[in-house]
Design an enzyme around this catalytic site. Sequence first.
Site, short mmCIF file in Angstrom:
data_model
loop_
_atom_site.label_atom_id
_atom_site.label_comp_id
_atom_site.label_asym_id
_atom_site.label_seq_id
_atom_site.Cartn_x
_atom_site.Cartn_y
_atom_site.Cartn_z
CG HIS A 601 -1.85 1.15 1.30
ND1 HIS A 601 -3.20 1.05 0.99
CD2 HIS A 601 -1.65 2.46 1.63
CE1 HIS A 601 -3.77 2.23 1.13
NE2 HIS A 601 -2.84 3.10 1.53
CD GLU A 602 2.23 3.64 3.67
OE1 GLU A 602 2.51 4.68 3.05
OE2 GLU A 602 1.28 3.57 4.47
CD GLU A 651 -4.58 6.53 1.23
OE1 GLU A 651 -4.30 5.32 1.37
OE2 GLU A 651 -3.73 7.43 1.29
CG ASP A 655 -7.11 0.11 0.95
OD1 ASP A 655 -6.00 0.11 1.51
OD2 ASP A 655 -8.08 0.76 1.38
#
Length: 749
Positions: A601-602, A651, A655
């Site tokens: 995710h990062e 975001e 995910d």
Amino acid sequence: MDAESGNSRDVDRDMESRGETQRDKDRAGSNPSLYRARRQQHGLEEASPQEQSRRWSPLGRTLGTLVFFGLLVAFSVLMVYNLLGCSPRPCQSPACTALLARYSAASNASVSPCADFYSFACGGWGAGDPPGVGYSTFRTLEEENHNRLQKLLEAAPAPSPGSAAEKALGYYRSCMDTVSIETQGIGPLSQVIQQLGGWRIAGPWRPPNLNQTLKLLMSEYGSFPFFRAYLGPSPEPPHELVIQIDQPELMIPSQDSQGNYPQMLRAYLAYLTRLGTLLGGTPDVAGNHASMSLSISSMLQKELRSLEERRAGGRLFQPTTVAQLQKEVPIFDWLSCLRATFSPMPLEPSQTLVVHDLDYLKGAAQVIQQLQEQARGSDALQSHMLLGLVGTVSPALDSRFQEARRNLSRQLRALDARDPQPPVPRWRKCVQETGTFFEPVLGPLFARHAFGPDTSHHAAGLFSEVRDALLRRLQRLQWLDEDSRARARDTVASLRMEMGAPEEMLKLESVDQDYQDVQLGPSFLQTVLSCMRSLQARKMRRVLQGSRSHRWQVPPWAVSSYYSVSDHVVIFPAGLLQPPFFHPGYPRAVNFGAAGSIMAHELLHVFYHLLLPGGCPSCDRTFVQEALRCLRLQYEGLRATPDNSSRTLLEDSADVGALTIALQAYRRHLQLQRGETTLPDLGISPRQLFFLSFAHVMCGRPQPEDPRETHSPPPLRVRVPLSNAPAFARHFNCPPGTPLNPLQRCKLW
């Protein structure tokens, strides 16, 4: 031709040999002895069955036995290899036993995984716990990290006299010494108020000078009643630190907050009145001053603009200088206040600043000017500034101030229908504050105990595998053209990763010099104020030293990772890479499903700009926009209330992509390294365990959605990524058309 000739000669020789053998048999009728002699000469003697048995029986039996046992051993070795390489072994270590207990307590096996996997994995979370307990996996891990810090502080050996470690331990013990804090009462706070010119309701006072009081509040007490001033990265490369002037954090909530707004205001009025009475005022006088402060907060709030409004109007990052700002908003002595706050930074009128809302500053100046022209305007401004200060330093005051704050929190939580939170234990407040002021002391201590070499080695290896999976994934993205694909690969390859604790923090031999200015006592409030000033001075020294290394935004025991755009680095603190997200002894399905998905995710934050309009002109924008529209519709269709998901869309896309990349990394890992383990008694395969671990990261108690939150609610963060993963439906045997095996999926990453 040569091959055919050779074959022909072989056939001829065979036929010739057969003819010779037949002739020998014909002769044997008259002379059997001659026949046997001829056969022995050719080495082809044909004995009778009795003769063969007598001649070859011992040797044959020996050879046969050896062959049989050889095949048996080979078969056994093959079976063991298959069992070890293909069949998962149960992990029965203490770490796995504890993880099994977590998963078993959180899950709800009565729910079909194909219908609602979040409820299947998290439906039992917090059952039977009092409200506020077990809020989420992240909060639980945060609590465990603070527990570890508490044990380290209480079991620490006596440090060297005068050292930073001694002062850290002294601060913690002073914070825990509630008897002394109760005995001193409001005495330490009364001294501070007198230094600020006094207060009409609390004894002698003199008419205040607005800028003199403001300068002291900002520089000595870290209180910003009308605006915030802080150092932050410039929005333009090379993103150097610059003084930023932003909106204040007003005490009262905004009018668009959830709940009954008039009742919230009454709750704040009661709280401020209580503070005034604790400081010596009568209920009537204290209530009058509290009402004036609340009125000022309301007037300032009307001048605020939302983040979306400021961004749309191009007012979010407005470069200016101290001199220009002085002309625009002359009511504040900007140079004097900023010099005191950011000392020893040399500031001149030409110093560049970044203003986040110039219109608000102008509106706030008009509010203050109108008050100064009124008969009791100075009283109102002084009350507003001092009540704000009391709210800032109340954690260092006696239990009466703590209880007043808790009463306010309980009322607000009830009014906005949120899950009420239990009082924070004293030990935890003291651990948090000690960590804030003495992070260079506690950081290495925590990292050594919670993130040893073995954990660090395995976590770094996991990140490398996830990054490699992302690089392979970039090769398959349909919407990237070759030039953009090459730049994306270079971006990932040049990305830095820091893990555990800041390297410079671990390398420091001593931090005693940085804490020479900290004075403990004579009261806990004075100790807190001394630590606040020392912390600000250390920040300024680092800025003046011009260190180019990334300055971590979280302590090593934090449970949040992040990507820094300005320094192009991803940060994974030691506090995050702990059970239940990561452990070297876990089944690899757990580590890839939980910590691996967080890492992925990062990494995808690096590519947010590609998804924004104009971020990748040469990409297939039609494909990207259609994929994002598909995701937005999926999330909007699952929200409890109608909402535009564009706020969370970036975001959300991360995910979905994180699950894909983490799963690809796990598959690759199993191809290269055999011998997976699993958790016993769950009755699931390692691939199913991967998805269970992914979902468990999001477990928690249901909460109303915050309109400012950039992430979707946890159930959606589980359901939508899994519904877009065909592998999930395959491993859980979900029939087509079920919620987790839809007929149509969104394809972006």
